[in-house]
Each structure stands twice: as C-alpha cells, then as structure tokens.
Design a protein around this motif. Structure first.
Motif, PDB file in Angstrom:
ATOM      1  N   LYS A 180      -7.518   0.388   6.572  1.00 10.10           N
ATOM      2  CA  LYS A 180      -6.441   0.288   5.591  1.00 10.10           C
ATOM      3  C   LYS A 180      -6.987   0.161   4.173  1.00 10.10           C
ATOM      4  O   LYS A 180      -6.502   0.796   3.231  1.00 10.10           O
ATOM      5  CB  LYS A 180      -5.553  -0.915   5.909  1.00 10.10           C
ATOM      6  N   GLU A 218       0.935   4.400  -2.721  1.00  7.36           N
ATOM      7  CA  GLU A 218       0.703   5.777  -2.294  1.00  7.36           C
ATOM      8  C   GLU A 218       1.895   6.686  -2.595  1.00  7.36           C
ATOM      9  O   GLU A 218       1.747   7.905  -2.637  1.00  7.36           O
ATOM     10  CB  GLU A 218       0.382   5.803  -0.799  1.00  7.36           C
ATOM     11  N   ASP A 263      -8.608   3.400   2.980  1.00  7.59           N
ATOM     12  CA  ASP A 263      -7.581   4.377   2.608  1.00  7.59           C
ATOM     13  C   ASP A 263      -6.936   4.004   1.270  1.00  7.59           C
ATOM     14  O   ASP A 263      -6.621   4.874   0.453  1.00  7.59           O
ATOM     15  CB  ASP A 263      -6.507   4.457   3.697  1.00  7.59           C
ATOM     16  N   PHE A 264      -6.725   2.694   1.078  1.00  8.40           N
ATOM     17  CA  PHE A 264      -6.108   2.234  -0.169  1.00  8.40           C
ATOM     18  C   PHE A 264      -7.003   2.536  -1.362  1.00  8.40           C
ATOM     19  O   PHE A 264      -6.526   3.032  -2.400  1.00  8.40           O
ATOM     20  CB  PHE A 264      -5.837   0.733  -0.075  1.00  8.40           C
ATOM     21  N   VAL A 318      -8.089   8.847  -6.165  1.00  6.08           N
ATOM     22  CA  VAL A 318      -7.575  10.179  -6.472  1.00  6.08           C
ATOM     23  C   VAL A 318      -6.472  10.126  -7.530  1.00  6.08           C
ATOM     24  O   VAL A 318      -6.075  11.159  -8.079  1.00  6.08           O
ATOM     25  CB  VAL A 318      -7.034  10.867  -5.201  1.00  6.08           C
ATOM     26  N   ARG A 319      -5.966   8.932  -7.817  1.00  7.59           N
ATOM     27  CA  ARG A 319      -4.936   8.770  -8.845  1.00  7.59           C
ATOM     28  C   ARG A 319      -5.500   8.253 -10.169  1.00  7.59           C
ATOM     29  O   ARG A 319      -4.773   8.146 -11.152  1.00  7.59           O
ATOM     30  CB  ARG A 319      -3.849   7.800  -8.356  1.00  7.59           C
ATOM     31  N   TRP A 321      -9.216   4.867  -1.559  1.00 11.58           N
ATOM     32  CA  TRP A 321      -9.243   6.307  -1.771  1.00 11.58           C
ATOM     33  C   TRP A 321      -7.979   6.779  -2.495  1.00 11.58           C
ATOM     34  O   TRP A 321      -8.037   7.620  -3.397  1.00 11.58           O
ATOM     35  CB  TRP A 321      -9.383   7.031  -0.435  1.00 11.58           C
ATOM     36  N   SER A 322      -6.831   6.231  -2.111  1.00 14.53           N
ATOM     37  CA  SER A 322      -5.583   6.631  -2.759  1.00 14.53           C
ATOM     38  C   SER A 322      -5.598   6.271  -4.241  1.00 14.53           C
ATOM     39  O   SER A 322      -5.034   6.986  -5.073  1.00 14.53           O
ATOM     40  CB  SER A 322      -4.383   5.984  -2.066  1.00 14.53           C
ATOM     41  N   LEU A 323      -6.239   5.147  -4.592  1.00 12.58           N
ATOM     42  CA  LEU A 323      -6.372   4.786  -6.001  1.00 12.58           C
ATOM     43  C   LEU A 323      -7.357   5.709  -6.713  1.00 12.58           C
ATOM     44  O   LEU A 323      -7.140   6.104  -7.864  1.00 12.58           O
ATOM     45  CB  LEU A 323      -6.827   3.332  -6.137  1.00 12.58           C
ATOM     46  N   ILE A 347       0.833  -1.202   0.000  1.00  8.07           N
ATOM     47  CA  ILE A 347       0.000   0.000   0.000  1.00  8.07           C
ATOM     48  C   ILE A 347       0.870   1.256   0.000  1.00  8.07           C
ATOM     49  O   ILE A 347       0.597   2.223  -0.735  1.00  8.07           O
ATOM     50  CB  ILE A 347      -0.953  -0.012   1.210  1.00  8.07           C
ATOM     51  N   ASN A 348       1.932   1.246   0.802  1.00  3.35           N
ATOM     52  CA  ASN A 348       2.835   2.400   0.840  1.00  3.35           C
ATOM     53  C   ASN A 348       3.488   2.633  -0.521  1.00  3.35           C
ATOM     54  O   ASN A 348       3.715   3.780  -0.935  1.00  3.35           O
ATOM     55  CB  ASN A 348       3.906   2.198   1.912  1.00  3.35           C
TER      56      ASN A 348
END
Length: 692
Positions: free
Chosen positions: A574, A529, A577-578, A584-585, A580-582, A525-526
């Motif tokens: 987790k 991100e 959040d993962f 926005v990308r 969401w990070s995808l 995940i890190n």
C-alpha cells in the motif's frame, strides 16, 4: 482598507483625492459607471481619452452600459469633527455597509513599470482610515490587556480618548468599547519606518514590468481559495500605485502568484522575476512592520506562510503575537470601529487560529492559541466582501463562492482537529495513560467518540459545492485541501488508538480497531489517487505537504504493528503504491513534490524489506527463544554502560531493586547478546553488549 500603506508619505487620502479631482473638473457632471463597476458598487474611473475604466482595462474586458441607470440619491456632507465614532457616511457610503469605502481618484499611467501612480495627496483633510483601528494611515494601536501596567480604573479618569488625527503628538489611548482600550503610537517613531519607500522601490524593480500580471494571477487563483484580502480595494489602489501598500504584503502577493506563472499567456513567454531576491526583501520588511503592527502585517505573514516551502513555526508564532497585539483574539462585534473592519478582523482572526492549530499539529508543537483566550465569533458569509458576482471568467480561475464556503467549513473542521490535538497529543499524557490503564482501549474509544460524531456531522453538512466532484469546466478547484485536512483529522485520532493497542487488548477489540484504522488509510490513499488536474493545479494551503506525509507515516505505523507477515506485506505494498501515485503527480505540483521530500527525510532510515513481526522495539530484531525467562542488563545509556539487573518473564520485563518502571513489552524472547537502555519508560536494545 485591507491593505493600507504604513507610510504617511504614500498613503492616499480619499477625501483629499476627491477634492483635487473635483477641482480639476469643476462644473462637470460625473459620468455614469459601467455595468461591472455598478454591480461592484465601486468607483468607475477612466483615464483621459480612454474608452475603458481602470478596472475593466486591468481585466482586459470591455466597458458596457447595458443596465438601466439607477436613480441618483443626494449625498449629505459629513462633518468629521462631529462624528468621532465614524458612524456617519462618507461619499454616500454608510459604515454599516460591509464593504470599505472605495477610493475616488483620477489615475495616470506610467510606462516605466506598468503600474499606475496617484495624483498629489493632501494630508490636511480627514480620511475614513482615521476611523479604523488596524489600518490607520500613520498610527498603529496595541491592545491593552487586563494584567498590563495600564490600570483600567485609572484610564477611566481620562476624559478624552483618541478619536482621530495623525496621533503623532505623543502616546494616547483609544477606547473602542467598555473596558477595551488600545495604546496609540506613531508609525514614524518605530524601527525601520524610513525603509518603507526603499523596500517598495526594490520590490517594484524586481517584478517590473510583470506586476499587474502577477496581481491578476493572485486574484484569479489564490485569493478565492484563501480570502483574507479585499479584492476590489486592492485593485483600485494598485491601479493608482503599487507604492500604496505595505512592502511585505505586496511582495507576498507577487511571490504566491509566481507559482502560477504559466497560467498567464503573456507572462509564460517571459522569464520569471528573481523569487529569492523578492523573498529576502519581504522577510526583511516583515521584520520592520512588526514594530508597528497593523492588519496588513498579519495578512503579509499569513500569505508568506502559504507559499511553497514557506511554512515556518517561528513565523507562525510571530503572526499569532501580532494578532494579539491588534486585539484579534477579542470579539469586536460591539466595538466603535467601521463595520467592514469588523468583518476583516473576524476573517483574519480565524485565519490565524487555523494557521496556529494546523501548524501545531504538523510540527508537533504546543498551540499558542488557547480557546479560553481567543473569544472570536464564528465567521459568516457576510464577513466576505466578494461573492459569485466577482468570479473571473478567464480559464484557470477559481470560483469565489467555493472559496468563501471552504474558508467557513475549514474553520469548523479546525475546531474539531484542535480538540483532538488537545485531548490526544498534549505534552502531559498522564490522563491518557491512566485512562488506558484503568479502562483499556475501550476507555480511549469513549474519549474520542464525541470527536468522531462531530466529524461525521461536519461531513454530512458539507455543501454540494465543496464536494470533490464539483469541478467546473476550465476552472481550478481548491476543495482538495479541505478534504485532505478532514482525512488527516481522522488519521490523528486512529493513530493514537493504534499506538495504544497492547498484547493485553482483547483480540476482538484489537481486530476492530485495526480494521477501522485500515479503512481510514485506504480512504485517504484513494482520495489522493482520485485527484484530477483541476485539483492538483489549484491552490493548496501550507499544511498540505505534511498532511500527505501524515498518510505515509500512519501507514508505516500500521505496518510496524502488524501481527502477521501477510498483514505487514499488505501495508508495505500500500505504501509503495501510495508513494508511486505521488511521484507521478509531483511534476509541476509543488506541494506534492514537497510531500515526497518530507516522506523521504522522515522515513528513509526505516528498512521495510524485513517483516516487523517479532520486532516491537525500534531498530531491533528479537530472535525466538524457547526459554520463558531471562536475566540481563539495564543501562542508563549506551556510553556510560550503567547497569542493573532486569528479569524477563514471558512477555513482561521488570527491574530489580531500582525505582525505574517499564511498560509491558510484547516480546517473543530475548537474546543474551542484547543490552537494555532506558529511554523514558521504554526499554531499547543495543546489540553487542554482553552481560557479565
């Protein structure tokens, strides 16, 4: 050449073109090549009344003559008829040279579609393509396997094997090494061979006048990260005419390049060509070329699989089959073919190997490529015709040297992943079950330990150029899909370990395995991100969307097997959040958008608002009970309601007077209003079925 046309009507002949060109300039001495063409060791061709050569004009750069001229070397004439092995030299190029011979021609511009057309072609003179096995102008060759209808001892009685020529006077044989023979057939006699010219014309019409711009985009961004073509040869052929190519290959190059349409200033201000129409022509043409398989057929299939939304297990299977028809599963080191074709064959063989192995993983299918049958040597940097000298200076380009290193290291990683796939996810799980039953999870850890060691060594051996932080100014970087593949390889190993944990696993071992599994999830995940725009906008290969979805699925497994509500809540956050990070990308990044769609389709029915603690059977809540035993019903399925008595004691369930067996179930208690259904060896609950 990598991209020889499959139609004799549109295949240029180097010797014939050279003869025509020489006749037109009789008595004239060849001009000195520009600095770029000298470094590339390619023909420096100028149009009439033009200041720049074809390649420099294509790349919109000036022709310079700053380097000192090299001493001229006299070139010996080659008698093709006395050189059936193709071991001599043509136009000063020896076949030990890793590069294919460059075409020599005078090209003329046609304003209609922005491409260049070749002068008339002579077919009555030999061509070095006649020496190739997979790129002959008018003939295709199929490997004769040891168990086929053709007996090797009978073939030994044939004193003259196919050497060169048009191969159109009936079937012949071509022997490239001891006990390695190919069957030769004419392209002209295959299905859909008459459609080649029409398909090329349709493709040219769809992309006109943007073809040259798309080709430039492809070699700036895609090719360096996935080097299965020969850039120099492709551009030189394209400068003459797009009609020199195999239709599905040309269409595949255009389709892939269209994903970076905005990275060309001139293209960005115009409307894209119809990608769907182009894809239809490409897939139809690919159906035709499988009947006359050549290396260009493999290249076309592989490139079509890399396009956004193009991943297909069926097409992957076809590409593997075409490769085996061409003998790509064999070591060609000692074959009687040009050296540059050997390098091309090795690159394509490994590209097929990787396509098959990662396709088998992400689709959950049995691999078609068996290690004992695919005896291909390791690919090396010497097998790639381009180097750092071929880098494009335009912003948004990709580094060639990175791409070569990436390809080589991905082959090594794929071998490790393939071993893990065979050991842990084969259809027959008997050996794994027996190992876990006899030695517990400790036995499984011993099984995967060599894989973990290989992964660690692979990561330690990674060149600095392949590190994620190695990003050059105004350059795209495709290192991301190599690292993502590494994380997925780790995950599939730990996924199987987490699955194998049971209530009987000693608590220290259980905690150790879950902590290791948690660490892998957090690292993956890190990694996602931390991706920079230079990574996200680069080329990502076909497995990338499902690889991202693998991270989400693995996190879901850790959530579903949590032992406390606190642990379950941690994994739930987790995963949120993962996602969401995808999200926005995802805008403008096709592989991330496809990954989100994969996740939604595979996990949308999973309710994560309730804690999974106390639920160990899919979709069922197991209410607490104080009784230590329970007698209920077992059904073959919910419709027939075939029943038999089962007894639940503590955390174990057994069937009475029945041959069915059950795995141990981690159950707190069972409600009397539940119904058991046998699915394989697992007990599943169906609410609302009351016992008699």
């Amino acid at each position: 050449m990598d991209n020889a046309s499959e139609s004799s009507r549109s295949s240029p002949d180097a010797a014939g073109l050279q003869a025509l060109h020489t006749q037109g300039r009789k008595g004239a001495r060849a001009e000195r090549p520009c600095d770029v063409c000298r470094k590339r060791k390619s023909r420096c061709v100028k149009e009439l009344d033009q200041d720049r050569c074809v390649l420099c004009a294509f790349h919109k750069r000036e022709c310079t003559y700053l380097d000192a001229p090299q001493p001229r070397v006299s070139k010996k004439r080659v008698d093709f008829s006395d050189d059936p092995a193709g071991s001599g030299s043509v136009n000063g190029l020896t076949e030990s040279d890793s590069r294919p011979p460059q075409k020599k021609t005078k090209a003329t511009q046609t304003p209609e579609d922005g491409t260049l057309l070749a002068p008339p072609i002579a077919f009555n003179v030999p061509s070095l393509l006649d020496r190739t096995l997979g790129l002959h102008r008018t003939t295709h060759f199929k490997y004769i396997g040891p168990s086929s209808v053709h007996e090797e001892r009978l073939l030994d009685l044939i004193h003259r094997f196919y050497e060169s020529g048009n191969g159109e006077d009936g079937c012949k044989f071509r022997r490239v090494a001891d006990s390695t023979t190919f069957l030769s057939k004419s392209d002209r006699h295959t299905l859909f061979s008459a459609d080649v010219d029409d398909d090329l014309e349709t493709i040219g019409h769809i992309v006109r006048p943007y073809g040259p711009g798309l080709v430039d985009l492809y070699f700036r961004i895609v090719h360096p990260s996935y080097p299965i073509l020969h850039k120099g040869v492709f551009l030189e052929k394209y400068a003459r005419s797009y009609k020199e190519f195999s239709p599905p290959l040309l269409a595949a190059v255009y389709l892939l390049a269209m994903d970076w349409w905005e990275y060309d200033r001139e293209l960005a201000s115009n409307e894209k060509p119809d990608a769907d129409a182009l894809l239809r022509v490409a897939m139809k043409a690919l159906t035709g070329v499988v009947h006359r398989p050549k290396l260009s057929s493999v290249q076309a299939g592989l490139l079509l699989l890399q396009r956004s939304g193009g991943d297909s297990w069926v097409l992957t299977s076809q590409v593997v089959a075409i490769g085996e028809e061409l003998g790509l599963h064999l070591d060609c080191t000692s074959w009687n073919i040009p050296e540059w074709e050997k390098g091309l064959r090795r690159r394509l063989a490994w590209a097929i190997f990787m396509q098959d192995k990662w396709g088998a993983l992400i689709h959950g299918r049995p691999s078609h490529v068996i290690a004992s049958s695919w005896q291909i040597p390791r690919v090396s940097l010497a097998d790639f015709p381009e180097s750092a000298a071929d880098d494009d200076d335009k912003e948004g380009s990709t580094e060639v040297e990175k791409g070569r290193l990436l390809f080589v290291h991905l082959t090594k990683l794929t071998q490790i992943m393939g071993q893990a796939l065979d050991a842990l996810y084969s259809p027959d799980q008997t050996q794994i079950r027996e190992l876990v039953a006899s030695s517990g999870v400790q036995g499984l850890l011993e099984l995967v330990k060599p894989l973990a060691v290989q992964l660690k060594e692979w990561a330690n051996d990674m060149p600095p150029d392949l590190r994620m932080e190695d990003v050059k100014t105004r350059k795209l970087c495709s290192n991301g899909y190599l690292h993502l593949s590494y994380f997925v390889t780790e995950i599939i190993i730990h996924r199987h370990i987490i699955r194998s944990l049971t209530p009987d696993t000693p608590q220290p071992m259980r905690e150790l395995c879950r902590e290791a599994g948690k660490a892998r999830l957090e690292r993956a995940i890190n990694f996602v991100e931390a991706l920079r725009p230079e990574h996200l906008q680069a080329f990502w290969w076909f497995a990338s969307p499902k690889s991202l979805a693998f991270i989400r699925t693995y996190g879901g497994l850790l959530w579903a097997t949590s032992s406390t509500n606190e642990e379950a809540e941690f994994y739930k956050r987790k995963l949120e959040d993962f996602r969401w990070s995808l999200k926005v990308r995802a805008k403008g990044v096709s592989f991330v958008a496809a990954a989100l769609q994969e996740m939604d389709e595979s996990l949308q029915d999973i309710d994560m608002t309730q804690s999974p603690v106390g639920r160990t059977v899919e979709g069922t809540s197991w209410p607490k009970r104080t009784t230590s035993s329970f007698t209920g019903l077992l059904g073959a399925d919910a419709e027939t309601q075939t029943t038999m008595q089962v007894v639940y004691h503590g955390s174990q369930m057994s069937a009475i007077d029945t041959p069915l067996t059950f795995t141990t179930l981690d159950i707190d208690a069972v409600s009397s209003h539940e119904y058991f259904s046998d699915v394989g060896e697992q007990g599943f609950f169906y609410p609302g079925m009351a016992p008699p």
